[in-house]
Design an enzyme around this catalytic site. Sequence first.
Site, PDB file in Angstrom:
ATOM      1  N   HIS A   1      -1.525  -5.157  19.225  1.00  0.00           N
ATOM      2  CA  HIS A   1      -0.921  -4.759  17.950  1.00  0.00           C
ATOM      3  C   HIS A   1      -0.247  -3.392  18.111  1.00  0.00           C
ATOM      4  O   HIS A   1      -0.798  -2.501  18.757  1.00  0.00           O
ATOM      5  CB  HIS A   1      -2.009  -4.699  16.869  1.00  0.00           C
ATOM      6  CG  HIS A   1      -1.474  -4.508  15.474  1.00  0.00           C
ATOM      7  ND1 HIS A   1      -1.013  -3.301  15.028  1.00  0.00           N
ATOM      8  CD2 HIS A   1      -1.328  -5.373  14.446  1.00  0.00           C
ATOM      9  CE1 HIS A   1      -0.600  -3.428  13.775  1.00  0.00           C
ATOM     10  NE2 HIS A   1      -0.775  -4.681  13.397  1.00  0.00           N
TER      11      HIS A   1
ATOM     12  N   CYS B   1       0.858  -1.187   0.000  1.00  0.00           N
ATOM     13  CA  CYS B   1       0.000   0.000   0.000  1.00  0.00           C
ATOM     14  C   CYS B   1       0.896   1.240   0.000  1.00  0.00           C
ATOM     15  O   CYS B   1       2.121   1.130   0.148  1.00  0.00           O
ATOM     16  CB  CYS B   1      -0.858  -0.009   1.262  1.00  0.00           C
ATOM     17  SG  CYS B   1       0.162  -0.038   2.753  1.00  0.00           S
TER      18      CYS B   1
ATOM     19  N   THR C   1      -6.492   0.526  11.461  1.00  0.00           N
ATOM     20  CA  THR C   1      -6.748   0.815  10.039  1.00  0.00           C
ATOM     21  C   THR C   1      -6.943  -0.421   9.175  1.00  0.00           C
ATOM     22  O   THR C   1      -7.428  -0.320   8.058  1.00  0.00           O
ATOM     23  CB  THR C   1      -5.559   1.592   9.442  1.00  0.00           C
ATOM     24  OG1 THR C   1      -4.368   0.853   9.705  1.00  0.00           O
ATOM     25  CG2 THR C   1      -5.448   2.992   9.994  1.00  0.00           C
TER      26      THR C   1
ATOM     27  N   GLU D   1       0.061  -0.858  16.213  1.00  0.00           N
ATOM     28  CA  GLU D   1      -0.732   0.319  15.807  1.00  0.00           C
ATOM     29  C   GLU D   1      -1.768   0.663  16.879  1.00  0.00           C
ATOM     30  O   GLU D   1      -1.964   1.833  17.226  1.00  0.00           O
ATOM     31  CB  GLU D   1      -1.440   0.056  14.467  1.00  0.00           C
ATOM     32  CG  GLU D   1      -2.224   1.276  13.999  1.00  0.00           C
ATOM     33  CD  GLU D   1      -3.130   0.985  12.805  1.00  0.00           C
ATOM     34  OE1 GLU D   1      -2.671   0.325  11.849  1.00  0.00           O
ATOM     35  OE2 GLU D   1      -4.301   1.424  12.839  1.00  0.00           O
TER      36      GLU D   1
ATOM     37  N   CYS E   1       2.341   6.147   8.903  1.00  0.00           N
ATOM     38  CA  CYS E   1       1.474   6.380   7.741  1.00  0.00           C
ATOM     39  C   CYS E   1       0.460   7.503   8.024  1.00  0.00           C
ATOM     40  O   CYS E   1      -0.068   7.614   9.142  1.00  0.00           O
ATOM     41  CB  CYS E   1       0.741   5.085   7.425  1.00  0.00           C
ATOM     42  SG  CYS E   1      -0.399   5.250   6.047  1.00  0.00           S
TER      43      CYS E   1
ATOM     44  N   SER F   1       0.169 -10.186  10.137  1.00  0.00           N
ATOM     45  CA  SER F   1      -0.355  -9.011   9.429  1.00  0.00           C
ATOM     46  C   SER F   1      -1.885  -8.992   9.524  1.00  0.00           C
ATOM     47  O   SER F   1      -2.563  -9.872   8.992  1.00  0.00           O
ATOM     48  CB  SER F   1       0.081  -9.084   7.959  1.00  0.00           C
ATOM     49  OG  SER F   1      -0.774  -8.325   7.140  1.00  0.00           O
ATOM     50  N   SER F   2      -2.404  -7.978  10.193  1.00  0.00           N
ATOM     51  CA  SER F   2      -3.863  -7.914  10.409  1.00  0.00           C
ATOM     52  C   SER F   2      -4.627  -7.818   9.104  1.00  0.00           C
ATOM     53  O   SER F   2      -5.662  -8.445   8.932  1.00  0.00           O
ATOM     54  CB  SER F   2      -4.216  -6.690  11.247  1.00  0.00           C
ATOM     55  OG  SER F   2      -3.866  -6.913  12.560  1.00  0.00           O
TER      56      SER F   2
ATOM     57  N   CYS G   1      -8.293   2.270   6.587  1.00  0.00           N
ATOM     58  CA  CYS G   1      -7.616   3.093   5.579  1.00  0.00           C
ATOM     59  C   CYS G   1      -8.072   2.692   4.173  1.00  0.00           C
ATOM     60  O   CYS G   1      -8.566   1.587   3.966  1.00  0.00           O
ATOM     61  CB  CYS G   1      -6.099   2.986   5.719  1.00  0.00           C
ATOM     62  SG  CYS G   1      -5.420   1.471   5.073  1.00  0.00           S
TER      63      CYS G   1
ATOM     64  N   SER H   1       1.376  -5.469   3.173  1.00  0.00           N
ATOM     65  CA  SER H   1       2.813  -5.472   3.461  1.00  0.00           C
ATOM     66  C   SER H   1       3.547  -6.527   2.633  1.00  0.00           C
ATOM     67  O   SER H   1       4.695  -6.851   2.930  1.00  0.00           O
ATOM     68  CB  SER H   1       3.037  -5.709   4.957  1.00  0.00           C
ATOM     69  OG  SER H   1       2.194  -6.730   5.424  1.00  0.00           O
TER      70      SER H   1
HETATM   71  S1  SF4 Z   1      -2.349  -0.520   5.601  1.00  0.00           S
HETATM   72 FE1  SF4 Z   1      -1.332   0.721   7.174  1.00  0.00          FE
HETATM   73  S2  SF4 Z   1       0.490   1.515   6.162  1.00  0.00           S
HETATM   74 FE2  SF4 Z   1      -0.887   0.797   4.553  1.00  0.00          FE
HETATM   75  S3  SF4 Z   1      -2.050   2.621   3.931  1.00  0.00           S
HETATM   76 FE3  SF4 Z   1      -3.229   1.534   5.487  1.00  0.00          FE
HETATM   77  S4  SF4 Z   1      -2.645   2.516   7.413  1.00  0.00           S
HETATM   78 FE4  SF4 Z   1      -1.101   3.066   5.899  1.00  0.00          FE
END
Ligand code: SF4
Length: 412
Positions: free
Chosen positions: A175, A55, A245, A177, A147, A313-314, A283, A374
Site C-alpha cells: 500500500h 474524512c 492509519t 501509505e 494527511c 481502499s483499506s 487515525c 474516500s
Molecule cells: S483516512 Fe487517511 S486521509 Fe483520512 S484522515 Fe485518516 S489518515 Fe488522513
Amino acid sequence: MTQRYFQKGFGLKSEVGPVLARTYQSAAIERLKGLGYEAGAGGLHFKLAREFGFCYGVDRAVDYAYQTRRQFPDRRVFLSGEIIHNPDVNRRIQDMGIQILRESKDPVERFREVSSGDVVILPAFGVSVPELTHLKSKQCVLVDTTCGSVLNVWKKVHYYAKDGYTVIIHGKHHHEETLATASQALTHANGQYLCVRDVAETEMVCDFIRGKAGAADLMAKFREAASEDFDPDLHLQRIGLANQTTMLMSETLKVQETLRRAMIERHGEADLESRFRAFDTICSATQERQDAVLEMLDAGGLDLMVVIGGYNSSNTQALARMCAPRVTTYYIDSPQCVTDTGIRHRAIGATEETLAAAWLPAGDVRIGITAGASTPDSVVGETIERILALRGRKAEDLTQPANIEEGSQSYA
Ligand code: SF4
C-alpha cells in the site's frame, strides 16, 4: 527564490468550494441526515452510519487538487498515483486534465514524464522518501497533500528508528501509505522495518521471537515486506509498532498484544520497556467510522449492509470486514453496481465482483449504509437513489416513521 513546494493550498478555497459542493455533496444524503439518519420509502428503510464517507484528510487533498488546477491552468499537472482510492473521484480529477502517473517501484521510471515547470500533486497517504527526493531534484512544483495523521505515524517511526528499534508496521506492505511510512525508517542509520498484514502474520513473527521458527523460513514469507538487509536474528531484538492509519482497530490491538506477549516470553517482563514500544496510529477518522458501524451492528435489526468505497481502499475493506460476519453485506465500489438485475459486489477476500440477483428481499427491508473515508456523499446518495428506484421511489419520498424507535415502521 521561487516557491516550489506547497502544503497549504493556494488560498482559493472560496473559489473551488462551490464546485466541490456541487460535485461531491448529495441532496439525498442531506435529506436522510435531516431525518435523523434513518428514513424510508416503499418498504425500504435506510439507516445511515453516524460517521461515513470523506474524512478531513481526503477533503483537504481533493480541495488542494482542485485549487492546483486553478492556480496552474496552463501547466501540466500530474498526480503521483491515485489521489485517494475512489474511482469516481479519480475520474473527475482526470477529467480536469490532471494525469495520474503509473505505479512503479523505481522513482525514475515513475516520474519519467515529469519535467521542471510541471506540477505534481502528492496524495493524502504520502509518497516515499526516495520519491520525494527524486521529485525535488526535478525542480518541478510539488503540492503535498499528505494527511496530518499520516505525518503523525511518520513521527512515531522516526522516534523508534532513531533509538534503534525496528519498526513493525501493521499494514499492507504494497500500500502506498505503508511504503511511504516504511521509507521513513530507512532514513536512520541501521533503520529497519517489517510489515505484518494481520494477526496470522504477526504470529509467524512471534514464533521466531520465541525461538520456534528459523530466520530462513521467516524471510521466505516476509522478503517483500521487510527492509532489504533485514536479519531476524539482529532486527527483532527491539521493536516498535506503528500501523497504517486505516487498518481495523480491533485487529491492530490484537497485533500489539500478540507481539507484546511474545517479547515478554522471550526476554522477560522486566526488559519489556527497553525492547518493545507501541502506539496505536489508526487515525481518528478511521476510528470514528469503525465505531459508527459497530454501533449500528450492535443496535441490531438490519437485514443487510451496503458498504461503499473503492475495492483498493483499506479503510472501506475494514468496514466491510466488520459487517460481513454479523449481517449480509454487499461491498460495492460505485452506485452503478446497483442494477435492475441485482447488485454487483465483492465478497471479503475475493478479487472479482459477483452478481447477487436476489439481494433485495420483498416487503420491508432495513438497509444499513456506510462508506469509506474516500467515498464522497454524491456516490453514497446516488447508491441510495438507485436502490429506491428499484421500488419506484425517489429520495424526496423518504420519510421518517413516527414510531421508528419501536421497530414497527411502515412506509407508504
Ligand atoms: S483516512 Fe487517511 S486521509 Fe483520512 S484522515 Fe485518516 S489518515 Fe488522513
